[in-house]
Structure formats: C-alpha cells, structure tokens
Design an enzyme around this catalytic site. Structure first.
Site, short mmCIF file in Angstrom:
data_model
loop_
_atom_site.label_atom_id
_atom_site.label_comp_id
_atom_site.label_asym_id
_atom_site.label_seq_id
_atom_site.Cartn_x
_atom_site.Cartn_y
_atom_site.Cartn_z
N ASP A 77 11.99 17.61 -4.27
CA ASP A 77 12.44 19.00 -4.30
C ASP A 77 13.97 18.93 -4.23
O ASP A 77 14.55 17.86 -4.05
CB ASP A 77 11.87 19.76 -3.09
N SER A 78 14.60 20.11 -4.31
CA SER A 78 16.05 20.13 -4.17
C SER A 78 16.47 19.89 -2.71
O SER A 78 17.58 19.46 -2.44
CB SER A 78 16.59 21.49 -4.62
N TYR B 184 18.54 24.42 -6.73
CA TYR B 184 18.19 24.32 -8.16
C TYR B 184 18.09 25.72 -8.79
O TYR B 184 18.24 25.87 -9.99
CB TYR B 184 16.83 23.64 -8.33
N GLY B 185 17.78 26.69 -7.94
CA GLY B 185 17.45 28.02 -8.44
C GLY B 185 18.54 28.71 -9.25
O GLY B 185 18.25 29.61 -10.03
N CYS C 180 8.58 21.48 -6.19
CA CYS C 180 9.62 22.49 -6.40
C CYS C 180 9.19 23.38 -7.56
O CYS C 180 8.83 22.87 -8.63
CB CYS C 180 10.92 21.77 -6.74
N ASN C 181 9.19 24.69 -7.34
CA ASN C 181 8.80 25.60 -8.42
C ASN C 181 9.81 25.63 -9.54
O ASN C 181 9.45 25.74 -10.71
CB ASN C 181 8.64 27.02 -7.87
N CYS D 248 8.33 29.56 -4.42
CA CYS D 248 9.43 28.64 -4.12
C CYS D 248 8.95 27.90 -2.89
O CYS D 248 8.49 28.53 -1.92
CB CYS D 248 10.71 29.41 -3.82
N THR D 249 9.04 26.59 -2.92
CA THR D 249 8.43 25.82 -1.82
C THR D 249 9.20 25.96 -0.51
O THR D 249 8.70 25.55 0.53
CB THR D 249 8.28 24.35 -2.21
N HIS D 250 10.38 26.55 -0.56
CA HIS D 250 11.09 26.83 0.70
C HIS D 250 10.43 27.98 1.48
O HIS D 250 10.52 28.04 2.70
CB HIS D 250 12.56 27.22 0.44
#
Ligand code: DGL
Length: 260
Positions: A9-10, A41-42, A72-73, A184-186
């Site tokens: 992921d980022s 990344y978004g 990460c989406n 979003c995985t966050h």
C-alpha cells in the site's frame, strides 16, 4: 501451497488488509511494503501509481513472494494489470474485484455508497465493473481525500476524525443507500466511527475483510510461520506509530530503496 504473501500500500492503510489476512490465515508469512516515500497515492496520476506499483511488485517477487496482494484501492483501480504483468506467473489479488463480486452476490442491494481517494473515484472502476456484474446496483461515489492522510498521521484524534467523517457522509444520500464501501484501505481503521455515523441500517464494508473471506471460501491455505517483514520506502514517525497501534505490537521497520 502458498506461504509467502507480498502485500503493499502507500502507507499504513494496507495493514487493515494484513490484519484481516492474519485473522483468517494466522500462519501466512507476510512481507509488507508501505510506499511512504510516495504516500498519498490518491492524488497521483495514473501513470505514477502504475510506476510505483510495478516497482513494488517486482521487488516483492524478487524477495520470494508467492502471491501478491495489492492492499490499496488506488493501486487496484489503476495498476492491477501492471502488477499482474510485473508478477508474471505469480498470482495477484486486489481489493476492488472481490468487493465487486461480494456486492454482485448480494441480491438485496440496489443502492451502494462508495468513498475513496480521488484516484479511485475518478477511475470509475466500481461503477464500470458493477455495470457488467450487477446492473441493478446504483453507485453513489464520493471522493474523500482528507481521510487517508489523517489516518496516516493522527488516528488518535478521534473527534477530528469523527467530524471529518460526518462532513463527508452527510454529502451522501444516506436515506437510500444500503451499504457503504470503504474503498480506501486506510478507512477501516476508523470503521467504528463510520458505523456510528451511518447508523445501523447501512452495512459498512471493509475491503480487506471481504478479500480475506473470499480467499477462505475459495479454500486458500497458508502454512508458514506467521512471520511479518515490514518495510517502508522512507522512514516516517507517523507510519511507525500508527502501524504499531494497528498491529498491536512493536514492529521492526526497515527502510528500503526500491530498484527502479
Ligand atoms: N490506502 C490507499 C487506498 O486504498 C491509498 C491512500 C493514499 O495513499 O492516498 O487507496
């Protein structure tokens, strides 16, 4: 049988996927890379997200990964094919397609809310894939760009997180949606706040859990030692602090410079 999973992921968001995997497959050996040098990344261009994702996938494969998980989406939306190309024969899983399959297999759903980074929402990947898999589902999508940086930096500021989540959720038509995808995985780090804000009638979906459950239902099995190797591309205090909190244990962090 696969034992070593390469996951990326980022930043810390992918740890929500990691936690879901560890819960379902405690013996999986996981090599996690957080691309903190390029987080978030978004707000990056598709080309940049593809370049970073390709680089990490190559690195994970070179380190012995037998399965790549794009945790990460934003990368799943824009760089799935690039990661598959970089991984060659090594299988690749992402966090968008399992959620689409889950929604498509939920016949009661017709209205779904979707929040994610600008990159994910602008990719239009969820409505596009759902149009083919479940045309009865209407997607109401909203970019929520302030959330991932806030999670990365300050999950402990709960009131601030709650205010921001409420600010975004009130822009959705919560009267009509039946499920909310945390795309979003966050975001699942703040799942309890989301549940509280949207109320009991809306199902809140965590992509990491959906993916892990799909793997379990597909009979996947991981027989390693349950080890974790955690690397980031630039040391940040925020990553270390938040990662330890999310994993519930001290971590041995290594900073790596990825080969171009
Ligand atoms: N966790 C990521 C996602 O699922 C990326 C957040 C970001 O770096 O902007 O999209």
């Amino acid at each position: 049988m696969v034992t070593r999973i390469g996951m990326f992921d980022s930043g810390v968001g992918g740890l929500t996927v990691l936690n879901a995997f560890r819960k379902a497959f405690p013996k999986a050996d996981i090599h996690y890379v957080g691309d903190t040098l390029h987080m978030p990344y978004g707000d990056k261009s598709p080309e940049k997200i593809q370049e970073f994702s390709r680089q990490i996938a190559r690195y994970l494969c070179s380190q012995g990964a037998e399965l790549i998980v794009i945790a990460c989406n934003s990368a799943s939306s824009w760089a799935y094919q690039e990661v598959c190309d970089a991984a060659g024969p090594i299988p690749v899983l992402d966090v968008v397609r399992p959620v689409v399959r889950f929604l498509a297999n939920s016949p009661q759903l017709t209205q779904v809310g979707l929040i994610g980074t600008r990159a994910t929402i602008q990719s239009g990947i969820y409505p596009t894939l759902l149009k083919a898999a479940a045309p009865q589902i209407h997607v109401e999508a909203l970019p929520t760009p302030l959330l991932a940086p806030l999670v990365e930096e300050a999950i402990e500021l709960r009131e601030l997180n709650r205010l921001l989540i409420a600010h975004y959720i009130h822009q959705l038509n919560t009267e009509s949606i039946q499920a909310l995808v945390l795309a979003c995985t966050h975001y699942p780090v703040l799942q309890d706040i989301f549940v509280e804000v949207v109320g009991p009638n809306i199902q809140v979906l965590n992509p990491g859990e959906v993916l892990a459950e799909e793997c379990r239902l597909n009979g996947m099995n991981f027989e390693g030692t349950g080890s974790l190797r955690c690397e980031i591309t630039e040391y940040t205090q925020a990553f270390e602090k938040t990662a330890e909190r999310l994993l519930g244990q001290p971590i041995q962090l290594k900073t790596v410079q990825l080969p171009a």
